[in-house]
Structure formats: structure tokens, C-alpha cells
Design a protein around this motif. Structure first.
Motif, PDB file in Angstrom:
ATOM      1  N   HIS A   1       0.810  -1.221   0.000  1.00  0.00           N
ATOM      2  CA  HIS A   1       0.000   0.000   0.000  1.00  0.00           C
ATOM      3  C   HIS A   1       0.845   1.275   0.000  1.00  0.00           C
ATOM      4  N   GLY A   2       2.156   1.125  -0.176  1.00  0.00           N
ATOM      5  CA  GLY A   2       3.009   2.296  -0.308  1.00  0.00           C
ATOM      6  C   GLY A   2       3.413   2.961   0.985  1.00  0.00           C
ATOM      7  N   TRP A   3       3.080   2.341   2.117  1.00  0.00           N
ATOM      8  CA  TRP A   3       3.509   2.950   3.383  1.00  0.00           C
ATOM      9  C   TRP A   3       5.040   3.036   3.395  1.00  0.00           C
ATOM     10  N   HIS A   4       5.540   4.175   3.857  1.00  0.00           N
ATOM     11  CA  HIS A   4       6.963   4.469   3.749  1.00  0.00           C
ATOM     12  C   HIS A   4       7.567   4.629   5.138  1.00  0.00           C
ATOM     13  N   PHE A   5       8.721   3.976   5.372  1.00  0.00           N
ATOM     14  CA  PHE A   5       9.363   3.981   6.689  1.00  0.00           C
ATOM     15  C   PHE A   5      10.803   4.465   6.561  1.00  0.00           C
ATOM     16  N   ASP A   6      11.228   5.269   7.552  1.00  0.00           N
ATOM     17  CA  ASP A   6      12.623   5.695   7.548  1.00  0.00           C
ATOM     18  C   ASP A   6      13.481   4.658   8.265  1.00  0.00           C
TER      19      ASP A   6
END
Length: 439
Positions: free
Chosen positions: A91-96
Motif C-alpha cells: 500500500h506504499g507505506w513508507h518507513f525511515d
């Protein structure tokens, strides 16, 4: 012998287990730097029974986060390494690199939900070709100033190998001085000049005697164990027939590493890192006190015995470790080739996935193993009582960064003065070293 309850206590490493909580209070090797070389620097890591993913972001910084996306549990090992972080393809969730969610592109415009989403993450550091993770509570302890960390990158070669057994039996083979005279016995001695990158192929210090001959002809060492600030020093004395004594100094570096001499100019610092209860990796740093390490040659030698990408040994239980009865009669004690890693692998894997210590019978020569188990039990109790400062090499009164060495060497001296021989040999080696190697 020990009870099954005691054996479980010191071998199990998952979250919440007694030994696992001890190991989590120390830096653990998680991967080799070479595993992140390439266009997509992302690699799955299973460490202490936890599934994680390690990646290098666009700034070159490392992140180690949970392998399961906090959204719906998809596998982040297939994440898109982009926008200075790792993005889940589901779903494109983005994590650093700290596990913080910084974007949810499928959520309604203006949603602030992402600010409350954080994947499990652990601190990581990179040293001389190896990446370490700290998985414990609070701030991580400092790294000791061991030779393998203090040496420049040019003088250290890092590698790893997979063993299908519990971490503890893997580590214990390295603090057993007697096994080298049998398990690694060579019935014929190779030319030591052709032994670069191979253990026990040197001549014994200041002699023309191959180390293989010393180990073969003197199989009953006198063993002394000393507790140190980093763990234990193990002194093995093989009294020769000419009034001289061969001294071998090896070390147990708490909680699951060893530091041993590989040759007259090189040492091996080796961690035995639990993947889970029934599998482990050995991670080794080969440190040279002489010339820069020939990394291409050493890597070529290792890749003749291991496959990528999992670093599993080519000789294993499925092919009987390459066992050859003719070789066992004429060349090696095991009949399993000339690579001593294979010998160790057979020994520890043949015990079963987790050694049944309720059936073992330790002898006097197993003094280091007995002492280590007591040390581990003491550490387990300290953690249970919230006395972390009592752990070896931790954050108490001791300044961890002042721990050096550990001294690991083979030496020969007069039997009456062997106590001086190994110290003098180490002083001489460090004085000639190209990089600052003071103890």
C-alpha cells in the motif's frame, strides 16, 4: 550432566527467554557489509528468533526494522528502497531507517495517522565489513576497543557461515583446546608457506615445526582458565620433549564470541550468532598484525566452501560432509577434507539441533566450558534481578572502550618461564605492527 530445565535456560534465545535477554544486551553481528553491495541494498535478517530487514538508505545510513509491515503484515524484505527509506509495495507505506512511518499515500489527504505508526527498529553500527545490531533495552553499550575494531579496514577480512545447530554448542567448540589435537589432526604436514588464510598451517613460533605436528604429537595440554574483563582467557600448555613449552592463548569473549590465533600474524574474532534456537551463523573477523589482508584470496578460499546468498557450507549433513574413508586413513582424522570449519561443523551439528546436555560427561579438560556455563548462568541471574551493570563488559564501573585485545597468540618458551613467552611474543608482534596496536 545438567537438567533439561537448565539446558533450555542457557540455549533458548527468543524474546523473553533467559539467555536471549542476556544476548540482547550486547551488540550482535547481523550481516556482512558485502551483503548490501549492489543497486538494491536490502537484505532479510533473522536474528535471535526475530525476522527483520536491513537496508541502506540514500544517504548511506543503515536501518534495521521489522520484516512485517505494521499495516497488514506484508514482507518488507521486498520493499522499495527509495525516498531515503523503505516503502512497502502493498500500500506504499513508507518507513525511515528508525522504523518511523513518514507517509501513507493511500490514506485520505491530510491524514496524520502515519505519525503514530512505527515499525520495530534496532540501532546498528558498521565496523570493518560487519554490521552489528543492538536489540536490548535502553541505550546500547559502547563497543570495546578490540583489535578487530581498532585495525584499519585494510587489515581485516570479514566472512560468515551457516551452521544448523544451536549457538551454544557452536561457541563451546571454540573454547575446547583439546579438540584441535584430534578433530583437526592432519596425518601429513603441508608446506606452511602455502597456508595463507588457513588455520594451523603456520610453523610453531620461532621453530621449523609445523603447528599441525605440535597438535598431533602433544594431545594432552595443561589448561588454565582466567576470568577477565571481557570474559575468559584460556591458556593451553603443550610441554615439548626438549624442555620447551608451546603456549596457546585463546579467549572467550562474552557472551558468544571467541578470539583465537590463526597464524603468527593473524587472529580470528568469531561470534556464534543465533538465527533462532536451532540455527546459527558464525561471523569472523580475520585481523592481520602484519601486511594488509589479501581479501580477494581469502574470499575466494571461503567461496570454495560456501554458497551465496545464504553462506551455507557446500559440505553438510546431506552429503555426509564430504566424508572419505580413504582420506580418514591416510590424511585427516575426520576424512572430511582440509577445511577445519567443516570439521567443527560436523562436530556441532552431529550433536543434534540442540545438544542434549543431560547425557554428557564433562572431563577435566572441559574446564573452560564449565566455567563459561557458570558465567552465563550468573549473567542470566543478573538480568533477572535488573543488575545489568554486573554483566561482563557492560556499562558498570568498567569503561568498555578501554578493553583492548584480547591477546591471542601461539608462542614457545622455556618450560620454567612460559608465563613470559606469550607476553613477549605479543609485545614483539605489536611493536612491528603497521597500525597502532597497543594493549
Amino acid at each position: 550432566m545438567m537438567s533439561q530445565e537448565q539446558n533450555d535456560l542457557i540455549t533458548r534465545v527468543g524474546p523473553g527467554t533467559a539467555a536471549g535477554e542476556v544476548l540482547r544486551r550486547y551488540w550482535q553481528p547481523a550481516a556482512l557489509s558485502e551483503e548490501l553491495v549492489g543497486a538494491r541494498p536490502v537484505v532479510p535478517v533473522r536474528l535471535l528468533g526475530e525476522d527483520l530487514v536491513l537496508f541502506r538508505d540514500n544517504e548511506g545510513e543503515l536501518g534495521l526494522i521489522s520484516r512485517q509491515c505494521p499495516h497488514r503484515g506484508a514482507d518488507m524484505a521486498f520493499g522499495r528502497c527509495e525516498d531515503n527509506g523503505l516503502r512497502c509495495p502493498f500500500h506504499g507505506w513508507h518507513f525511515d531507517r528508525n522504523g518511523q512511518c513518514v507517509e501513507q499515500p493511500g490514506e485520505p489527504e491530510g491524514s496524520q495517522m502515519y505519525k503514530n505508526i512505527k515499525a520495530k527498529s534496532y540501532p546498528v553500527v558498521e565496523k570493518n565489513g560487519m554490521i552489528f545490531a543492538y536489540m536490548g533495552p535502553g541505550l546500547p553499550p559502547a563497543l570495546p576497543n578490540f583489535d578487530c575494531f581498532a585495525a584499519p579496514d585494510t587489515h581485516v577480512f570479514a566472512f560468515k557461515g551457516l551452521w544448523e545447530c544451536n549457538w551454544l554448542q557452536a561457541m563451546e567448540v571454540g573454547i575446547d583446546p583439546v579438540h584441535a589435537s584430534f578433530l583437526h589432526r592432519f596425518l601429513q604436514d603441508e608446506d606452511p608457506s602455502e597456508g595463507y588464510g588457513k588455520q594451523f598451517r603456520d610453523k610453531a613460533a620461532d621453530t621449523d615445526i609445523p603447528m599441525t605436528q605440535v597438535l598431533r604429537e602433544y594431545p594432552r595440554p595443561e589448561i588454565n582458565v582466567e576470568e577477565t574483563d571481557y570474559g575468559m582467557r584460556i591458556i593451553s600448555l603443550r610441554h615439548l620433549d626438549n624442555g620447551r613449552t608451546h603456549v596457546r592463548i585463546t579467549n572467550q569473549v562474552f557472551p558468544e564470541a571467541i578470539c583465537i590465533p590463526m597464524s603468527n600474524e593473524m587472529t580470528i574474532t568469531q561470534w556464534h550468532v543465533p538465527i533462532d534456537d536451532e540455527n546459527c551463523y558464525w561471523y569472523s573477523m580475520f585481523t592481520s598484525f602484519g601486511n594488509p589482508v589479501n581479501k580477494s584470496l581469502m574470499r575466494e578460499q571461503r567461496l570454495q566452501e560456501h554458497r551465496l546468498p545464504d553462506y551455507a557450507p557446500l559440505k553438510n549433513k546431506q552429503n555426509n560432509y564430504g566424508y572419505d574413508p580413504d582420506e580418514q586413513e591416510k590424511l585427516t582424522y575426520t576424512g572430511m577434507g582440509l577445511d577445519i570449519n567443516v570439521h567443527d561443523q560436523w562436530a556441532v551439528e552431529s550433536m543434534g539441533s540442540i545438544q542434549d546436555r543431560t547425557q554428557e560427561h564433562l572431563g577435566k579438560s572441559d574446564v573452560a566450558i564449565s566455567r563459561y556455563r557458570r558465567m552465563l548462568m550468573k549473567a542470566i541471574k543478573a538480568v533477572e534481578e535488573n543488575n545489568d551493570d554486573e554483566l561482563p563488559m557492560w556499562n558498570g564501573a568498567l569503561n568498555v572502550e578501554e578493553i583492548r585485545g584480547p591477546l591471542s597468540i601461539d608462542a614457545i618458551g622455556d618450560t620454567d618461564t612460559w608465563q613470559d613467552a606469550w607476553k613477549e611474543a605479543d609485545t614483539k608482534r605489536r611493536a612491528a605492527c603497521e597500525w597502532p596496536a597497543e594493549l
